[in-house]
Design a protein around this motif. Structure first.
Motif, PDB file in Angstrom:
ATOM      1  N   LYS A 139       0.827  -1.211   0.000  1.00  0.00           N
ATOM      2  CA  LYS A 139       0.000   0.000   0.000  1.00  0.00           C
ATOM      3  C   LYS A 139       0.858   1.257   0.000  1.00  0.00           C
ATOM      4  O   LYS A 139       0.557   2.223  -0.704  1.00  0.00           O
ATOM      5  N   LYS A 140       1.938   1.256   0.788  1.00  0.00           N
ATOM      6  CA  LYS A 140       2.824   2.419   0.828  1.00  0.00           C
ATOM      7  C   LYS A 140       3.506   2.646  -0.523  1.00  0.00           C
ATOM      8  O   LYS A 140       3.637   3.778  -0.980  1.00  0.00           O
ATOM      9  N   ILE A 141       3.928   1.561  -1.148  1.00  0.00           N
ATOM     10  CA  ILE A 141       4.577   1.682  -2.459  1.00  0.00           C
ATOM     11  C   ILE A 141       3.587   2.224  -3.488  1.00  0.00           C
ATOM     12  O   ILE A 141       3.924   3.076  -4.312  1.00  0.00           O
ATOM     13  N   GLU A 142       2.340   1.742  -3.441  1.00  0.00           N
ATOM     14  CA  GLU A 142       1.317   2.233  -4.365  1.00  0.00           C
ATOM     15  C   GLU A 142       1.052   3.717  -4.151  1.00  0.00           C
ATOM     16  O   GLU A 142       0.876   4.471  -5.108  1.00  0.00           O
ATOM     17  N   GLN A 143       1.024   4.161  -2.885  1.00  0.00           N
ATOM     18  CA  GLN A 143       0.800   5.577  -2.600  1.00  0.00           C
ATOM     19  C   GLN A 143       1.967   6.428  -3.108  1.00  0.00           C
ATOM     20  O   GLN A 143       1.769   7.516  -3.647  1.00  0.00           O
ATOM     21  N   LYS A 144       3.198   5.950  -2.926  1.00  0.00           N
ATOM     22  CA  LYS A 144       4.368   6.695  -3.402  1.00  0.00           C
ATOM     23  C   LYS A 144       4.377   6.823  -4.918  1.00  0.00           C
ATOM     24  O   LYS A 144       4.787   7.843  -5.463  1.00  0.00           O
ATOM     25  N   LEU A 145       3.926   5.776  -5.600  1.00  0.00           N
ATOM     26  CA  LEU A 145       3.906   5.803  -7.058  1.00  0.00           C
ATOM     27  C   LEU A 145       2.684   6.525  -7.607  1.00  0.00           C
ATOM     28  O   LEU A 145       2.605   6.781  -8.803  1.00  0.00           O
ATOM     29  N   GLY A 146       1.719   6.817  -6.740  1.00  0.00           N
ATOM     30  CA  GLY A 146       0.523   7.522  -7.171  1.00  0.00           C
ATOM     31  C   GLY A 146      -0.502   6.626  -7.842  1.00  0.00           C
ATOM     32  O   GLY A 146      -1.291   7.085  -8.669  1.00  0.00           O
ATOM     33  N   ILE A 147      -0.483   5.362  -7.519  1.00  0.00           N
ATOM     34  CA  ILE A 147      -1.441   4.424  -8.101  1.00  0.00           C
ATOM     35  C   ILE A 147      -2.728   4.492  -7.280  1.00  0.00           C
ATOM     36  O   ILE A 147      -2.718   4.197  -6.092  1.00  0.00           O
ATOM     37  N   PRO A 148      -3.835   4.884  -7.904  1.00  0.00           N
ATOM     38  CA  PRO A 148      -5.096   4.979  -7.140  1.00  0.00           C
ATOM     39  C   PRO A 148      -5.751   3.599  -6.990  1.00  0.00           C
ATOM     40  O   PRO A 148      -6.447   3.117  -7.871  1.00  0.00           O
ATOM     41  N   VAL A 149      -5.495   2.960  -5.869  1.00  0.00           N
ATOM     42  CA  VAL A 149      -6.080   1.650  -5.586  1.00  0.00           C
ATOM     43  C   VAL A 149      -6.976   1.802  -4.368  1.00  0.00           C
ATOM     44  O   VAL A 149      -6.567   2.333  -3.345  1.00  0.00           O
ATOM     45  N   TYR A 150      -8.210   1.356  -4.494  1.00  0.00           N
ATOM     46  CA  TYR A 150      -9.180   1.499  -3.418  1.00  0.00           C
ATOM     47  C   TYR A 150      -9.426   0.143  -2.783  1.00  0.00           C
ATOM     48  O   TYR A 150      -9.699  -0.839  -3.470  1.00  0.00           O
ATOM     49  N   TYR A 151      -9.323   0.093  -1.482  1.00  0.00           N
ATOM     50  CA  TYR A 151      -9.525  -1.145  -0.742  1.00  0.00           C
ATOM     51  C   TYR A 151     -10.850  -1.079  -0.006  1.00  0.00           C
ATOM     52  O   TYR A 151     -11.302  -0.016   0.412  1.00  0.00           O
ATOM     53  N   ALA A 152     -11.456  -2.245   0.206  1.00  0.00           N
ATOM     54  CA  ALA A 152     -12.698  -2.313   0.966  1.00  0.00           C
ATOM     55  C   ALA A 152     -12.395  -2.000   2.427  1.00  0.00           C
ATOM     56  O   ALA A 152     -11.293  -2.262   2.914  1.00  0.00           O
ATOM     57  N   PRO A 153     -13.354  -1.417   3.143  1.00  0.00           N
ATOM     58  CA  PRO A 153     -13.128  -1.181   4.572  1.00  0.00           C
ATOM     59  C   PRO A 153     -12.839  -2.502   5.291  1.00  0.00           C
ATOM     60  O   PRO A 153     -13.352  -3.548   4.913  1.00  0.00           O
ATOM     61  N   SER A 154     -12.014  -2.422   6.315  1.00  0.00           N
ATOM     62  CA  SER A 154     -11.587  -3.653   6.990  1.00  0.00           C
ATOM     63  C   SER A 154     -12.741  -4.382   7.666  1.00  0.00           C
ATOM     64  O   SER A 154     -12.708  -5.581   7.822  1.00  0.00           O
ATOM     65  N   ASP A 155     -13.806  -3.646   8.084  1.00  0.00           N
ATOM     66  CA  ASP A 155     -14.903  -4.332   8.759  1.00  0.00           C
ATOM     67  C   ASP A 155     -15.730  -5.179   7.788  1.00  0.00           C
ATOM     68  O   ASP A 155     -16.374  -6.130   8.197  1.00  0.00           O
ATOM     69  N   SER A 156     -15.712  -4.863   6.494  1.00  0.00           N
ATOM     70  CA  SER A 156     -16.468  -5.675   5.544  1.00  0.00           C
ATOM     71  C   SER A 156     -15.699  -6.928   5.141  1.00  0.00           C
ATOM     72  O   SER A 156     -16.274  -7.881   4.647  1.00  0.00           O
ATOM     73  N   VAL A 157     -14.391  -6.929   5.372  1.00  0.00           N
ATOM     74  CA  VAL A 157     -13.578  -8.082   5.011  1.00  0.00           C
ATOM     75  C   VAL A 157     -13.583  -9.127   6.117  1.00  0.00           C
ATOM     76  O   VAL A 157     -13.481 -10.320   5.869  1.00  0.00           O
ATOM     77  N   ASP A 158     -13.728  -8.699   7.356  1.00  0.00           N
ATOM     78  CA  ASP A 158     -13.641  -9.616   8.499  1.00  0.00           C
ATOM     79  C   ASP A 158     -14.991 -10.231   8.839  1.00  0.00           C
ATOM     80  O   ASP A 158     -15.440 -10.168   9.978  1.00  0.00           O
ATOM     81  N   LEU A 159     -15.618 -10.854   7.874  1.00  0.00           N
ATOM     82  CA  LEU A 159     -16.876 -11.532   8.136  1.00  0.00           C
ATOM     83  C   LEU A 159     -16.591 -12.915   8.697  1.00  0.00           C
ATOM     84  O   LEU A 159     -15.690 -13.614   8.237  1.00  0.00           O
ATOM     85  N   GLU A 160     -17.376 -13.307   9.679  1.00  0.00           N
ATOM     86  CA  GLU A 160     -17.178 -14.619  10.283  1.00  0.00           C
ATOM     87  C   GLU A 160     -18.304 -15.541   9.855  1.00  0.00           C
ATOM     88  O   GLU A 160     -19.481 -15.223  10.006  1.00  0.00           O
ATOM     89  N   ILE A 161     -17.933 -16.684   9.329  1.00  0.00           N
ATOM     90  CA  ILE A 161     -18.918 -17.673   8.929  1.00  0.00           C
ATOM     91  C   ILE A 161     -18.848 -18.811   9.929  1.00  0.00           C
ATOM     92  O   ILE A 161     -17.841 -19.512  10.031  1.00  0.00           O
ATOM     93  N   ASN A 162     -19.919 -18.988  10.699  1.00  0.00           N
ATOM     94  CA  ASN A 162     -19.914 -20.015  11.735  1.00  0.00           C
ATOM     95  C   ASN A 162     -19.967 -21.416  11.147  1.00  0.00           C
ATOM     96  O   ASN A 162     -19.135 -22.250  11.431  1.00  0.00           O
ATOM     97  N   ASP A 163     -20.977 -21.690  10.346  1.00  0.00           N
ATOM     98  CA  ASP A 163     -21.136 -23.022   9.785  1.00  0.00           C
ATOM     99  C   ASP A 163     -21.608 -22.887   8.341  1.00  0.00           C
ATOM    100  O   ASP A 163     -22.808 -22.782   8.091  1.00  0.00           O
TER     101      ASP A 163
END
Length: 76
Positions: A28-52
């Protein structure tokens, strides 16, 4: 031959950084230094827990061939 060894060293460095959890922030830091516009999903949407993910609905049923065979034997 030198390219092979450089490739192996880079691959090992990437694997170790990924195992330690420092690969993504570094990328991410390298992408910011190079000016590459990459958008990531918020961390709370990635941490979904699937019980069963595959719940067992009831008991397994006997196959129809054995059911028919058992019914035919009991009727005889």
């Amino acid at each position: 031959m030198l390219w092979f060894y450089i490739h192996c060293v880079i691959a090992i460095v990437i694997l170790i950084a990924d195992a330690k959890g420092t690969l993504e922030p570094t990328v991410k830091k390298i992408e910011q230094k190079l000016g590459i516009p990459v958008y990531y999903a918020p961390s709370d949407s990635v941490d979904l827990e699937i019980n069963d993910p595959y719940p067992i609905e009831g008991l397994p049923q006997q196959d129809t061939f054995n059911n028919q065979r058992n019914n035919d034997e009991s009727n005889s």
